[in-house]
Design a protein around this motif. Sequence first.
Motif, short mmCIF file in Angstrom:
data_model
loop_
_atom_site.label_atom_id
_atom_site.label_comp_id
_atom_site.label_asym_id
_atom_site.label_seq_id
_atom_site.Cartn_x
_atom_site.Cartn_y
_atom_site.Cartn_z
N ASP A 1 3.03 1.39 -8.93
CA ASP A 1 2.18 2.16 -8.02
C ASP A 1 1.13 2.95 -8.79
O ASP A 1 1.40 3.46 -9.88
CB ASP A 1 3.01 3.14 -7.19
N ARG B 1 -11.86 0.17 1.46
CA ARG B 1 -11.73 0.81 2.76
C ARG B 1 -13.09 0.92 3.43
O ARG B 1 -14.12 0.99 2.78
CB ARG B 1 -11.12 2.21 2.61
N ARG C 1 -15.51 2.45 -0.47
CA ARG C 1 -14.50 3.39 -0.92
C ARG C 1 -13.26 2.62 -1.35
O ARG C 1 -12.72 1.82 -0.59
CB ARG C 1 -14.16 4.37 0.20
N ALA C 2 -12.81 2.86 -2.57
CA ALA C 2 -11.69 2.11 -3.12
C ALA C 2 -10.42 2.94 -3.07
O ALA C 2 -10.42 4.14 -3.34
CB ALA C 2 -11.98 1.71 -4.56
N GLU C 3 -9.33 2.28 -2.71
CA GLU C 3 -8.02 2.91 -2.74
C GLU C 3 -7.17 2.19 -3.78
O GLU C 3 -6.78 1.04 -3.59
CB GLU C 3 -7.34 2.80 -1.37
N VAL D 1 0.85 -1.18 0.00
CA VAL D 1 0.00 0.00 0.00
C VAL D 1 0.89 1.24 0.00
O VAL D 1 2.11 1.13 0.21
CB VAL D 1 -0.95 -0.01 1.22
N VAL E 1 -4.07 0.81 -5.57
CA VAL E 1 -2.76 0.47 -4.99
C VAL E 1 -1.70 0.30 -6.07
O VAL E 1 -0.62 0.87 -5.99
CB VAL E 1 -2.88 -0.81 -4.15
N CYS F 1 -6.73 -2.96 -5.99
CA CYS F 1 -7.30 -1.94 -5.11
C CYS F 1 -7.48 -2.49 -3.71
O CYS F 1 -7.46 -3.70 -3.49
CB CYS F 1 -8.65 -1.46 -5.65
N ARG F 2 -7.69 -1.57 -2.78
CA ARG F 2 -8.02 -1.97 -1.41
C ARG F 2 -9.34 -1.32 -1.04
O ARG F 2 -9.52 -0.11 -1.18
CB ARG F 2 -6.93 -1.53 -0.44
#
Length: 206
Positions: free
Chosen positions: A128, A89, A97-99, A29, A101, A86-87
């Motif tokens: 990244d 959240r 909610r997507a982060e 991450v 990565v 993605c992570r």
Amino acid sequence: MAYNRSTAAMPMPMMTLEVTVVSGDGVRVPSGRPLCHGAYAVVHTASSSAPTRVDDDADCHGFPYWAEAVRVALPAGAPALDVEICRARGGGGVGGRAEPVAAARVPVEDFTVGPPGHLHCLSYRLFDSGCCGVRRRNGIVNITVKRLDGAPPAAVGKAAVPPAAGKKAVDAAGPSGSRVSCSGAAAVEGKPAAPAGAVMGYPLGC
């Protein structure tokens, strides 16, 4: 010469793909810590996107595993598709909610060798996502790609996982640099061989 409006309005032909996102290796991450929970992948093309499930391992430690097939439509002439890790959240799963990565680009020429139905086992270097234009390596993603030319548009989205593809059954995509075909890797590990016509792939950006 008269301009043919009907010809200009004709939609571009699509190629239907079944992409199995097998696993990620060494994904981190933005803080630098290993990706440990909420990991899922999204396959993007110029005309469609399809996510995998969220990895149910709460502590995958940078090695998420999905072995999930999705179907996407690829417009004719498109140079590549993208696989993004993605992570999720806030405990909302894929819909939360997507982060972003990390992501990898998969050139079309890597999976268009041979007739439709061939299974291409491929591994790619991840970079990244959203790092102010700086491309930093961030692990590897292992996938398989199969062309389903002629499949109806309704097939785009989730694809059924073959009954024989249980946990780790499609790990034959192999790690980056392994240069092992699906069938060869399966035989070494005592697993069911991949369908006839499996094609080995080579990772990019190593």
